[in-house]
Design a protein around this motif. Structure first.
Motif, PDB file in Angstrom:
ATOM      1  N   LYS A 279       0.830  -1.207   0.000  1.00 40.56           N
ATOM      2  CA  LYS A 279       0.000   0.000   0.000  1.00 40.56           C
ATOM      3  C   LYS A 279       0.865   1.257   0.000  1.00 40.56           C
ATOM      4  CE  LYS A 279      -3.759  -0.037   0.049  1.00 40.56           C
ATOM      5  NZ  LYS A 279      -4.753   0.038  -1.060  1.00 40.56           N
ATOM      6  N   MET A 280       1.952   1.238   0.789  1.00 44.13           N
ATOM      7  CA  MET A 280       2.860   2.382   0.798  1.00 44.13           C
ATOM      8  C   MET A 280       3.507   2.587  -0.569  1.00 44.13           C
ATOM      9  SD  MET A 280       2.784   3.844   3.788  1.00 44.13           S
ATOM     10  CE  MET A 280       1.020   3.487   3.691  1.00 44.13           C
ATOM     11  N   SER A 281       3.859   1.475  -1.230  1.00 45.14           N
ATOM     12  CA  SER A 281       4.429   1.573  -2.569  1.00 45.14           C
ATOM     13  C   SER A 281       3.407   2.134  -3.553  1.00 45.14           C
ATOM     14  CB  SER A 281       4.907   0.186  -3.021  1.00 45.14           C
ATOM     15  OG  SER A 281       5.394   0.238  -4.346  1.00 45.14           O
ATOM     16  N   GLU A 282       2.153   1.719  -3.393  1.00 46.14           N
ATOM     17  CA  GLU A 282       1.098   2.245  -4.258  1.00 46.14           C
ATOM     18  C   GLU A 282       0.910   3.746  -4.032  1.00 46.14           C
ATOM     19  OE1 GLU A 282      -3.738   1.595  -4.913  1.00 46.14           O
ATOM     20  OE2 GLU A 282      -2.543   0.147  -3.761  1.00 46.14           O
ATOM     21  N   PHE A 283       0.903   4.178  -2.781  1.00 48.04           N
ATOM     22  CA  PHE A 283       0.780   5.600  -2.485  1.00 48.04           C
ATOM     23  C   PHE A 283       1.945   6.394  -3.078  1.00 48.04           C
ATOM     24  CE2 PHE A 283      -1.915   4.829   1.570  1.00 48.04           C
ATOM     25  CZ  PHE A 283      -3.023   4.652   0.765  1.00 48.04           C
ATOM     26  N   GLU A 284       3.143   5.807  -2.983  1.00 50.18           N
ATOM     27  CA  GLU A 284       4.314   6.497  -3.518  1.00 50.18           C
ATOM     28  C   GLU A 284       4.224   6.629  -5.031  1.00 50.18           C
ATOM     29  OE1 GLU A 284       9.209   6.178  -3.330  1.00 50.18           O
ATOM     30  OE2 GLU A 284       7.939   4.544  -2.584  1.00 50.18           O
ATOM     31  N   GLN A 285       3.754   5.577  -5.714  1.00 43.48           N
ATOM     32  CA  GLN A 285       3.617   5.643  -7.158  1.00 43.48           C
ATOM     33  C   GLN A 285       2.567   6.659  -7.583  1.00 43.48           C
ATOM     34  OE1 GLN A 285       2.832   1.643  -8.453  1.00 43.48           O
ATOM     35  NE2 GLN A 285       4.883   0.884  -7.954  1.00 43.48           N
ATOM     36  N   LYS A 286       1.517   6.797  -6.783  1.00 37.33           N
ATOM     37  CA  LYS A 286       0.475   7.778  -7.103  1.00 37.33           C
ATOM     38  C   LYS A 286       0.890   9.205  -6.758  1.00 37.33           C
ATOM     39  CE  LYS A 286      -3.499   4.668  -6.705  1.00 37.33           C
ATOM     40  NZ  LYS A 286      -4.780   4.396  -5.994  1.00 37.33           N
ATOM     41  N   GLY A 287       1.972   9.373  -6.000  1.00 39.58           N
ATOM     42  CA  GLY A 287       2.462  10.705  -5.683  1.00 39.58           C
ATOM     43  C   GLY A 287       1.947  11.287  -4.394  1.00 39.58           C
ATOM     44  N   TYR A 288       1.398  10.425  -3.516  1.00 36.32           N
ATOM     45  CA  TYR A 288       0.874  10.939  -2.246  1.00 36.32           C
ATOM     46  C   TYR A 288       1.981  11.565  -1.401  1.00 36.32           C
ATOM     47  CZ  TYR A 288      -3.822   8.926  -2.706  1.00 36.32           C
ATOM     48  OH  TYR A 288      -5.097   8.645  -3.110  1.00 36.32           O
ATOM     49  N   PHE A 289       3.113  10.881  -1.317  1.00 36.93           N
ATOM     50  CA  PHE A 289       4.194  11.368  -0.479  1.00 36.93           C
ATOM     51  C   PHE A 289       4.768  12.668  -1.032  1.00 36.93           C
ATOM     52  CE2 PHE A 289       4.909   6.653   0.562  1.00 36.93           C
ATOM     53  CZ  PHE A 289       3.970   6.715   1.572  1.00 36.93           C
ATOM     54  N   GLU A 290       4.886  12.745  -2.353  1.00 41.64           N
ATOM     55  CA  GLU A 290       5.393  13.974  -2.966  1.00 41.64           C
ATOM     56  C   GLU A 290       4.426  15.120  -2.724  1.00 41.64           C
ATOM     57  OE1 GLU A 290       8.470  15.905  -4.865  1.00 41.64           O
ATOM     58  OE2 GLU A 290       8.338  13.783  -4.302  1.00 41.64           O
ATOM     59  N   PHE A 291       3.133  14.821  -2.799  1.00 40.44           N
ATOM     60  CA  PHE A 291       2.123  15.839  -2.535  1.00 40.44           C
ATOM     61  C   PHE A 291       2.187  16.303  -1.084  1.00 40.44           C
ATOM     62  CE2 PHE A 291      -2.176  17.062  -1.234  1.00 40.44           C
ATOM     63  CZ  PHE A 291      -2.487  18.012  -2.192  1.00 40.44           C
ATOM     64  N   ALA A 292       2.334  15.340  -0.164  1.00 34.88           N
ATOM     65  CA  ALA A 292       2.421  15.698   1.254  1.00 34.88           C
ATOM     66  C   ALA A 292       3.660  16.536   1.526  1.00 34.88           C
ATOM     67  CB  ALA A 292       2.436  14.425   2.102  1.00 34.88           C
ATOM     68  N   LYS A 293       4.742  16.246   0.800  1.00 36.20           N
ATOM     69  CA  LYS A 293       5.963  17.026   0.984  1.00 36.20           C
ATOM     70  C   LYS A 293       5.762  18.487   0.582  1.00 36.20           C
ATOM     71  CE  LYS A 293       9.615  14.991  -0.489  1.00 36.20           C
ATOM     72  NZ  LYS A 293      10.659  14.476  -1.440  1.00 36.20           N
ATOM     73  N   GLU A 294       4.963  18.707  -0.462  1.00 29.29           N
ATOM     74  CA  GLU A 294       4.712  20.073  -0.921  1.00 29.29           C
ATOM     75  C   GLU A 294       3.760  20.823  -0.011  1.00 29.29           C
ATOM     76  OE1 GLU A 294       6.349  21.459  -3.277  1.00 29.29           O
ATOM     77  OE2 GLU A 294       7.433  19.609  -3.747  1.00 29.29           O
ATOM     78  N   ILE A 295       3.021  20.091   0.844  1.00 33.63           N
ATOM     79  CA  ILE A 295       2.098  20.759   1.774  1.00 33.63           C
ATOM     80  C   ILE A 295       2.868  21.432   2.908  1.00 33.63           C
ATOM     81  CG2 ILE A 295       0.262  20.314   3.457  1.00 33.63           C
ATOM     82  CD1 ILE A 295      -0.860  18.247   1.622  1.00 33.63           C
ATOM     83  N   ILE A 296       4.069  20.933   3.212  1.00 33.48           N
ATOM     84  CA  ILE A 296       4.841  21.479   4.333  1.00 33.48           C
ATOM     85  C   ILE A 296       5.125  22.970   4.163  1.00 33.48           C
ATOM     86  CG2 ILE A 296       7.022  21.302   5.585  1.00 33.48           C
ATOM     87  CD1 ILE A 296       7.002  18.319   5.054  1.00 33.48           C
ATOM     88  N   PRO A 297       5.581  23.445   2.965  1.00 33.92           N
ATOM     89  CA  PRO A 297       5.771  24.904   2.822  1.00 33.92           C
ATOM     90  C   PRO A 297       4.493  25.692   3.021  1.00 33.92           C
ATOM     91  CG  PRO A 297       6.928  23.714   1.079  1.00 33.92           C
ATOM     92  CD  PRO A 297       6.067  22.716   1.776  1.00 33.92           C
ATOM     93  N   ILE A 298       3.350  25.117   2.602  1.00 35.12           N
ATOM     94  CA  ILE A 298       2.072  25.811   2.815  1.00 35.12           C
ATOM     95  C   ILE A 298       1.808  25.971   4.304  1.00 35.12           C
ATOM     96  CG2 ILE A 298      -0.415  25.682   2.428  1.00 35.12           C
ATOM     97  CD1 ILE A 298       0.135  24.109  -0.114  1.00 35.12           C
ATOM     98  N   ALA A 299       2.061  24.903   5.063  1.00 33.23           N
ATOM     99  CA  ALA A 299       1.867  24.986   6.515  1.00 33.23           C
ATOM    100  C   ALA A 299       2.819  26.006   7.129  1.00 33.23           C
ATOM    101  CB  ALA A 299       2.087  23.609   7.140  1.00 33.23           C
TER     102      ALA A 299
END
Length: 221
Positions: free
Chosen positions: A113-133
């Motif tokens: 499931k983690m690999s699937e999330f990574e392929q879909k870009g969830y982690f990359e998206f979450a990383k970009e949320i940090i500057p917004i926060a």
């Protein structure tokens, strides 16, 4: 004939005597082996005792016979409890053996499931949320956050009303119309032309919507 019988008996006695001597010899060897084993254990035990005494003396630890006796008595008194602990440990090991395959399957599913999330870009998206926060934290004070918390119900209610299909459709049409207007080439209107446009069905309908909106707005304020 009697001499022959006598010779047979003597031969039988010789065989039995040989067996008895062999058995005695075997017992003697076993006794010597046990004696040697006991001697070896005595030597090992004495060395272990001497080593233990030297180590305890080195660490300045004193053992009193009474304490050793109390420890032995306590151990014997709690044999039942120790057995229960061992049984619980054995049950725990059995449970671990039973749950092991299930845990492995869970870990494998989680990894997939983690690999699937990574392929879909969830982690990359979450990383970009940090500057917004970070920008939100820098741009707002704790007092602003408290005021937002007090007004969150009203804000969510407003957003809920704004997301109604009719409202969204109207807003979408307004954005489309605004984007279709060439703001740099907007024609100028004279007063006379403006009055003529006011009599058009489109303008009268727009004025009706605006007046109705303002009247209803004044009722709610």
């Amino acid at each position: 004939m009697q001499e022959e019988i006598l010779n047979k008996r003597i031969d039988a006695l010789d065989r039995k005597l040989d067996l008895l001597l062999a058995h005695v010899q075997e017992q003697k060897l076993n006794t010597e082996m046990v004696s040697d084993l006991v001697s070896d254990f005595q030597i090992i035990g004495k060395d272990a005792y001497d080593s233990t005494v030297a180590e305890l003396d080195k660490r300045q630890i004193e053992l009193h016979p009474n304490e050793m006796t109390d420890l032995a008595v306590t151990f014997l008194r709690n044999i039942g409890n120790i057995r229960k602990v061992m049984e619980m440990l054995e049950m725990g090991m059995d449970f671990a053996n039973d749950i092991g395959p299930i845990a492995n399957e869970t870990i494998i599913d989680f990894t997939k499931k983690m690999s699937e999330f990574e392929q879909k870009g969830y982690f990359e998206f979450a990383k970009e949320i940090i500057p917004i926060a970070d920008n939100i934290v820098k741009g707002f004070k704790p007092e602003d956050v408290r005021e937002l918390a007090n007004s969150i119900v009203s804000i969510l209610t407003t957003l809920k009303q704004m997301t109604q299909p009719d409202v969204l459709n109207t807003m979408n049409n307004a954005v489309k119309v605004f984007n279709s207007i060439e703001t740099e080439n907007v024609p100028s209107y004279s007063l006379w032309k403006f009055m003529r446009e006011m009599n058009s069905p489109e303008m009268r309908k727009s004025l009706g919507v605006a007046v109705t909106f303002l009247k209803n707005l004044s009722k709610t304020s």
